[in-house]
Design an enzyme around this catalytic site. Structure first.
Site, PDB file in Angstrom:
ATOM      1  N   HIS A 126      88.971  24.181  44.740  1.00 12.74           N
ATOM      2  CA  HIS A 126      89.252  25.135  43.654  1.00 12.74           C
ATOM      3  C   HIS A 126      88.158  24.978  42.589  1.00 12.74           C
ATOM      4  CE1 HIS A 126      91.497  26.740  40.146  1.00 12.74           C
ATOM      5  NE2 HIS A 126      92.328  27.296  41.015  1.00 12.74           N
ATOM      6  N   ASP A 203      93.089  16.123  44.131  1.00  9.71           N
ATOM      7  CA  ASP A 203      93.641  17.284  43.444  1.00  9.71           C
ATOM      8  C   ASP A 203      94.969  17.624  44.122  1.00  9.71           C
ATOM      9  OD1 ASP A 203      94.392  19.764  42.573  1.00  9.71           O
ATOM     10  OD2 ASP A 203      92.468  20.740  42.944  1.00  9.71           O
ATOM     11  N   GLN A 206      98.474  21.587  44.902  1.00 10.82           N
ATOM     12  CA  GLN A 206      99.275  22.244  45.938  1.00 10.82           C
ATOM     13  C   GLN A 206     100.094  21.243  46.750  1.00 10.82           C
ATOM     14  OE1 GLN A 206      99.717  25.381  45.999  1.00 10.82           O
ATOM     15  NE2 GLN A 206      98.059  25.971  44.625  1.00 10.82           N
ATOM     16  N   LYS A 229     103.337  24.311  39.075  1.00  4.61           N
ATOM     17  CA  LYS A 229     103.360  24.496  40.540  1.00  4.61           C
ATOM     18  C   LYS A 229     104.501  23.680  41.157  1.00  4.61           C
ATOM     19  CE  LYS A 229      98.673  25.732  40.548  1.00  4.61           C
ATOM     20  NZ  LYS A 229      98.004  26.913  41.043  1.00  4.61           N
ATOM     21  N   CYS A 366      90.077  31.534  43.031  1.00  2.00           N
ATOM     22  CA  CYS A 366      89.260  30.506  42.361  1.00  2.00           C
ATOM     23  C   CYS A 366      88.582  29.593  43.375  1.00  2.00           C
ATOM     24  CB  CYS A 366      90.077  29.679  41.365  1.00  2.00           C
ATOM     25  SG  CYS A 366      90.790  30.672  40.056  1.00  2.00           S
TER      26      CYS A 366
HETATM   27  N1  PMP Z   1      93.459  22.936  42.086  1.00  3.99           N
HETATM   28  C1  PMP Z   1      94.158  23.673  42.968  1.00  3.99           C
HETATM   29  C2  PMP Z   1      94.123  23.315  44.410  1.00  3.99           C
HETATM   30  C3  PMP Z   1      94.908  24.748  42.505  1.00  3.99           C
HETATM   31  O1  PMP Z   1      95.612  25.487  43.389  1.00  3.99           O
HETATM   32  C4  PMP Z   1      94.913  25.056  41.127  1.00  3.99           C
HETATM   33  C5  PMP Z   1      95.704  26.240  40.597  1.00  3.99           C
HETATM   34  N2  PMP Z   1      95.521  27.423  41.331  1.00  3.99           N
HETATM   35  C6  PMP Z   1      94.175  24.249  40.259  1.00  3.99           C
HETATM   36  C7  PMP Z   1      93.459  23.197  40.775  1.00  3.99           C
HETATM   37  C8  PMP Z   1      94.155  24.497  38.786  1.00  3.99           C
HETATM   38  O2  PMP Z   1      95.437  24.376  38.244  1.00  3.99           O
HETATM   39  P1  PMP Z   1      95.764  24.877  36.749  1.00  3.99           P
HETATM   40  O3  PMP Z   1      95.196  26.261  36.646  1.00  3.99           O
HETATM   41  O4  PMP Z   1      97.251  24.849  36.676  1.00  3.99           O
HETATM   42  O5  PMP Z   1      95.112  23.910  35.822  1.00  3.99           O
END
Ligand code: PMP
Length: 408
Positions: A126, A203, A206, A229, A366
């Protein structure tokens, strides 16, 4: 495979918790949990109680209400520690979300990197696990390496093993891909990182709501996630790091609450986690996250994982019978299925599905480097949560049949 068998194979029964989620009306297939999860009533109640009944600031008040709120706020921290298998609540740093957690590590721990030091990421990360490291590399002269993926969309750990050198100081990888749903063998990744003396950041955005996590068993150094999440509120998330690592890290934001003493001749800082928590925090967010963790734990992550894996299997089986659809990612993906409908832009797919009361995500998620690897600018993505069932898969398939009829 028959529906009942989907779960029986995994030794569990389908979850039946939709009624816990007041914001999901009848007949709406919410398939965007990878973006953000809907909230169970217990989380909404905890937040409402926090503002309507027990609200006060934390850590500073001399009056009873504030002392009680501080206890509740710190009880949430202890609950998070237990949920992650952390050695102590002092290893839990409250942040706004995973994005802030990674920026914290890059700005604080990353400060010691030197020109020629290396950071290893993967092709499926991401942007939140790419851009903070690029900013750090620009500041320090460190170099970023990108691990490739296997044909079915896992991070290729054999390639990681071959790429790692003693110059690598950090490996930062997604536990579960937010596009492909592929699950990392995080323990093997940690062992590979440690074999060259690097630290590893996982990270967990998910994975935290899809896979049982024990940070000590995984032997990682940093684990980050966002509360929203995990069926909790937005605006609160967690950085976990081993106490010895946090203890060596300098503060990154200055302000109230992160200090020991302040004077113009020199300021000293609080020990972790307070050192990293400048300013008035998201007090009620912590209470909501506590309730969310209680909710998820009561169902059990193994049952959640089995439920979502069964839904992924059903979705992939059904979608693969539609010959205009290309599926991305592995068959054993955790809760997430990305796909392409030949000749139809994912945004059009999403718009038509919305008319059918099916909510999916369409875009690059993203993950532009991953899109480049897949050879697309965007994908359509269906992602499952505890509240989804086979009826949602049926609705998705019916909607996609309509998409293919409309576009011929
Ligand atoms: N890493 C992953 C794998 C994600 O799916 C996300 C959110 N889509 C993020 C980081 C970033 O999370 P946040 O926008 O809640 O800070």
């Amino acid at each position: 495979m028959g529906p009942a068998l989907l779960w029986a194979e995994r030794g569990t029964a389908p979850l039946d918790v939709l009624a816990d989620f007041p914001a999901i009306p009848d007949g709406w297939a919410y398939l965007d949990t990878a973006a953000t999860a809907q909230k169970p009533q217990v989380v909404i109640d905890a937040i409402a109680r926090g503002y309507a009944e027990t609200y006060a600031t934390v850590h500073r008040g001399v009056y009873q209400r504030s002392a009680d709120m501080t206890l509740a706020y710190e009880a949430a921290r202890a609950r998070i520690a237990r949920f992650l298998g952390a050695a102590s609540a002092d290893e839990i740093v409250y942040v706004r979300g995973a994005t802030e957690a990674i920026n914290l590590v890059a700005n604080s721990w990353g400060r010691t990197l030197k020109p020629g030091d290396r950071i290893l990421l993967s092709q499926l990360e991401h942007h939140a696990n790419i851009v903070p490291w690029q900013l750090l590399a620009d500041r320090t002269g460190a170099v970023i390496d990108v691990a490739p993926l296997t044909a079915d969309g896992h991070i290729d750990l054999d390639a990681v093993e071959a790429m790692l050198t003693p110059q690598h100081k950090l490996v930062a990888l997604a536990h579960v891909s937010n596009v492909l749903g592929s699950v990392l063998n995080a323990r093997r990744a940690a062992d590979l990182a440690h074999a060259v003396g690097a630290k590893i950041l996982i990270d967990g955005c998910q994975s935290v709501a899809r896979v049982a996590v024990d940070v000590q068993a995984l032997d990682c150094d940093f684990y980050v996630f966002s509360g929203h999440k995990l069926y909790g509120p937005t605006g609160i998330g967690v950085l976990w790091a081993r106490a010895d690592i946090l203890g060596e890290m300098p503060p990154w934001q200055g302000g109230g609450a992160m200090i020991d003493t302040v004077s113009f001749s020199g300021t000293t800082y609080a020990p972790p986690p307070g050192r990293f928590e400048a300013g008035t925090p998201h007090i009620v967010g912590a209470l909501g996250l506590h309730a969310a963790i209680d909710y998820v734990d009561a169902i059990g992550l193994d049952a959640i994982h089995a439920h979502e894996t069964a839904l992924v299997t059903a979705a992939r089986d059904r979608l693969s019978t539609l010959n205009s659809i290309t599926l991305f990612g592995p068959g054993d993906a955790a809760g997430i299925v990305s796909f392409d409908v030949r000749g139809v832009h994912p945004h059009d797919v999403g718009t038509i599905l919305d008319e059918e009361r099916v909510a999916i995500r369409a875009g690059h998620h993203c993950c532009q480097p991953l899109m480049a690897h897949l050879g697309v600018s965007a994908t359509a993505r269906a992602s499952f949560g505890v509240y989804n069932g086979l009826a949602d898969v049926d609705a998705l398939v019916r909607g996609l049949e309509r998409v293919t009829r409309i576009f011929g």
